[in-house]
Scaffold this motif. Structure first.
Motif, PDB file in Angstrom:
ATOM      1  N   HIS A 228      51.838  -8.900 -16.831  1.00  0.00           N
ATOM      2  CA  HIS A 228      52.165  -9.706 -15.666  1.00  0.00           C
ATOM      3  C   HIS A 228      52.189  -8.811 -14.431  1.00  0.00           C
ATOM      4  CE1 HIS A 228      53.152 -13.288 -17.972  1.00  0.00           C
ATOM      5  NE2 HIS A 228      53.811 -12.520 -18.813  1.00  0.00           N
ATOM      6  N   ALA A 229      51.979  -9.422 -13.280  1.00  0.00           N
ATOM      7  CA  ALA A 229      51.968  -8.670 -12.030  1.00  0.00           C
ATOM      8  C   ALA A 229      53.364  -8.133 -11.736  1.00  0.00           C
ATOM      9  CB  ALA A 229      51.502  -9.553 -10.883  1.00  0.00           C
ATOM     10  N   PRO A 230      53.467  -6.914 -11.187  1.00  0.00           N
ATOM     11  CA  PRO A 230      54.790  -6.368 -10.862  1.00  0.00           C
ATOM     12  C   PRO A 230      55.490  -7.153  -9.755  1.00  0.00           C
ATOM     13  CG  PRO A 230      53.021  -4.941 -10.073  1.00  0.00           C
ATOM     14  CD  PRO A 230      52.384  -5.955 -10.955  1.00  0.00           C
ATOM     15  N   GLU A 231      54.708  -7.760  -8.837  1.00  0.00           N
ATOM     16  CA  GLU A 231      55.319  -8.591  -7.777  1.00  0.00           C
ATOM     17  C   GLU A 231      55.067 -10.064  -8.118  1.00  0.00           C
ATOM     18  OE1 GLU A 231      54.436  -7.225  -3.753  1.00  0.00           O
ATOM     19  OE2 GLU A 231      53.625  -5.389  -4.617  1.00  0.00           O
ATOM     20  N   ASP A 232      53.960 -10.591  -7.602  1.00  0.00           N
ATOM     21  CA  ASP A 232      53.543 -11.936  -7.963  1.00  0.00           C
ATOM     22  C   ASP A 232      52.038 -11.919  -8.172  1.00  0.00           C
ATOM     23  OD1 ASP A 232      52.125 -12.627  -5.395  1.00  0.00           O
ATOM     24  OD2 ASP A 232      54.145 -12.407  -4.588  1.00  0.00           O
ATOM     25  N   GLU A 233      51.499 -12.988  -8.719  1.00  0.00           N
ATOM     26  CA  GLU A 233      50.083 -12.984  -9.091  1.00  0.00           C
ATOM     27  C   GLU A 233      49.163 -13.000  -7.876  1.00  0.00           C
ATOM     28  OE1 GLU A 233      49.174 -12.208 -11.926  1.00  0.00           O
ATOM     29  OE2 GLU A 233      51.056 -12.491 -13.014  1.00  0.00           O
ATOM     30  N   ARG A 234      49.608 -13.543  -6.751  1.00  0.00           N
ATOM     31  CA  ARG A 234      48.769 -13.453  -5.554  1.00  0.00           C
ATOM     32  C   ARG A 234      48.635 -12.013  -5.108  1.00  0.00           C
ATOM     33  NH1 ARG A 234      50.294 -16.326   0.094  1.00  0.00           N
ATOM     34  NH2 ARG A 234      51.903 -14.708   0.011  1.00  0.00           N
ATOM     35  N   ALA A 235      49.715 -11.253  -5.178  1.00  0.00           N
ATOM     36  CA  ALA A 235      49.648  -9.836  -4.827  1.00  0.00           C
ATOM     37  C   ALA A 235      48.719  -9.091  -5.776  1.00  0.00           C
ATOM     38  CB  ALA A 235      51.052  -9.226  -4.860  1.00  0.00           C
ATOM     39  N   GLU A 236      48.712  -9.488  -7.051  1.00  0.00           N
ATOM     40  CA  GLU A 236      47.802  -8.869  -8.000  1.00  0.00           C
ATOM     41  C   GLU A 236      46.348  -9.190  -7.660  1.00  0.00           C
ATOM     42  OE1 GLU A 236      47.130  -6.638 -11.684  1.00  0.00           O
ATOM     43  OE2 GLU A 236      48.518  -6.660  -9.999  1.00  0.00           O
ATOM     44  N   ARG A 238      45.245  -9.749  -4.651  1.00  0.00           N
ATOM     45  CA  ARG A 238      44.932  -8.921  -3.475  1.00  0.00           C
ATOM     46  C   ARG A 238      44.580  -7.502  -3.899  1.00  0.00           C
ATOM     47  NH1 ARG A 238      49.573 -11.152  -0.284  1.00  0.00           N
ATOM     48  NH2 ARG A 238      48.707 -12.653   1.203  1.00  0.00           N
ATOM     49  N   ARG A 239      45.322  -6.974  -4.861  1.00  0.00           N
ATOM     50  CA  ARG A 239      45.067  -5.612  -5.309  1.00  0.00           C
ATOM     51  C   ARG A 239      43.694  -5.495  -5.969  1.00  0.00           C
ATOM     52  NH1 ARG A 239      45.339  -2.447  -9.800  1.00  0.00           N
ATOM     53  NH2 ARG A 239      45.881  -4.208 -11.165  1.00  0.00           N
ATOM     54  N   PRO A 257      51.801 -18.260  -3.776  1.00  0.00           N
ATOM     55  CA  PRO A 257      52.042 -17.376  -4.922  1.00  0.00           C
ATOM     56  C   PRO A 257      52.502 -18.100  -6.173  1.00  0.00           C
ATOM     57  CG  PRO A 257      52.957 -16.427  -2.915  1.00  0.00           C
ATOM     58  CD  PRO A 257      52.518 -17.820  -2.573  1.00  0.00           C
TER      59      PRO A 257
END
Length: 403
Positions: A228-236, A238-239, A257
């Motif tokens: 799972h993404a460390p922050e949220d899946e939208r941030a993942e 973006r990365r 998100p």
């Protein structure tokens, strides 16, 4: 005998299609759905001509096409925006007898449910197969309200099918592919774009328009199972994809998100010995979970439903023994080879998208460019035998029986 009874476990696209088709073949049908309501995940679904022809059989093909966005010219791109190959919607329609269309899953589920009388679908009803039946013995399904008997049980209970496990306890079931996916539906960006799929190093992105002015976007990447993404899946997203070509960054920015869906990809690497046992038939992901790389998962579930209804007689008097050439044995014989081949083809395509070595990626992209120079026909050849499939019986899209 009285009107034969069919129980459908699972109210997804495959289960509802089976319910509509079986009712039209003379069955008394009940759909048992565990969830409190028929609300599928917020994602799009590409319907190739094979699935549309299957829906024509039950008179819903034209309505689906009217509610769908017809895919325009697009193609395959590299993360920097370079086109690796271009596709022609006209060439695809000519080759396969119709266009690819994109519909929101909720729209299709609502349409299928509306074709069933009130009371056929029972939501909030968990169902457990107690006895698969056989011969003259009905199948038995347990629910919180008691046991139900039926001449036919259709298991459309998804990739983690409890019915499949009960019927084939020694089968290994689906395996993790090493890939995870994200899906999101957002308002269309201001700048127009061509439908596309973009392949990078172990990553994939796709952007497709919906009928209502929104955009369905999907992504796939290699990842450990259950990550799972460390922050949220939208941030993942973006990365992983934030520096890719337009409109990818704008679509990620427009996503809520909390509405970015993430799911690991599993596939049925080892085929089942059959898609039936006793008076129970498996369909869709319960029978042949596959990678989404060909966009055929939902399409094959729709095919399953139509073929199943074709093979089980309207009087419910069909053989259930494995050696029987009719009924459920004929369903397995029809569907097992076809879906197994498509599962394997999706796996091969998945390996191409998962390539991450820079040299291998460069070779892959160069091969795609070289093949595309011979025109769309060579690219489309990969869908021969899939998108041009026709159901064993069908009507014209208008509903007029074929002469």
């Amino acid at each position: 005998m009285d009107q034969p009874r069919a129980l459908v476990i699972g109210g997804g696209i495959g289960g509802l299609t089976a319910a509509v088709a079986l009712r039209q073949r003379g069955w008394a049908v009940t759909v048992l759905e565990r969830a409190p309501e028929l609300t599928p995940v917020g994602a799009g679904l590409g319907l190739a001509p094979n699935a549309q022809r299957a829906l024509d059989v039950i008179g819903l093909g034209d309505r689906v096409r009217a509610l769908s966005a017809w895919q325009g010219d697009g193609g395959l791109r590299a993360p920097g925006g370079r086109w690796l190959s271009r596709t022609s919607s006209e060439a695809a329609a000519d080759r396969f007898g119709g266009p690819l269309v994109l519909v929101h899953r909720a729209t299709l589920v609502s349409l299928l449910a509306s074709a069933l009388p009130e009371g056929v679908v029972r939501t909030g009803t968990a169902a457990v197969l107690t006895d698969p039946g056989g011969g003259g013995r009905p199948a038995v399904v347990s629910t919180p309200d008691g046991e139900l008997e039926a001449e036919l049980v259709v298991a459309a209970d998804g990739i983690r099918s409890a019915v499949r496990q009960a019927l084939f306890p020694d089968h290994p079931g689906p395996r993790y592919t090493g890939l995870t996916t994200w899906r999101v539906v957002v308002p269309a960006p201001e700048r127009p774009f061509a439908p596309h799929e973009t392949w990078g190093r172990g990553r994939l992105w796709g952007t497709q328009p919906l009928k209502d002015g929104r955009v369905y976007a999907y992504a796939m990447a290699t990842a450990p199972e259950g990550a799972h993404a460390p922050e949220d899946e939208r941030a993942e997203l973006r990365r992983l994809f934030g520096d890719w070509h337009d409109p990818v960054p704008a679509i990620i920015d427009a996503a809520d998100p909390g509405q970015v869906l993430r799911h690991d990809v599993h596939e049925m690497a080892v085929p089942l010995p059959a898609y039936h046992s006793g008076r129970v038939a498996l369909l869709g992901d319960a029978a042949h979970a596959m990678q989404p790389t060909l966009g055929q998962g939902g399409n094959q579930a729709i095919e399953d439903a139509i073929v199943l209804a074709h093979h089980v007689g309207p009087d419910g008097d069909f053989g259930a023994a494995a050696e029987c050439v009719g009924g459920l044995a004929a369903y397995s014989a029809d569907r097992l080879p076809r879906t197994t081949a498509i599962v394997r083809q999706a796996t091969r395509t998945g390996r191409m998208t998962a390539v991450s070595n820079p040299v291998a990626v460069a070779v892959r992209d160069a091969l795609i460019v070289a093949v595309s120079r011979f025109g769309p026909g060579l690219i489309l050849r990969g869908f021969a035998g899939i998108a041009d499939w026709r159901p064993p019986q069908h009507t014209y899209a208008s509903g007029t029986p074929r002469q």
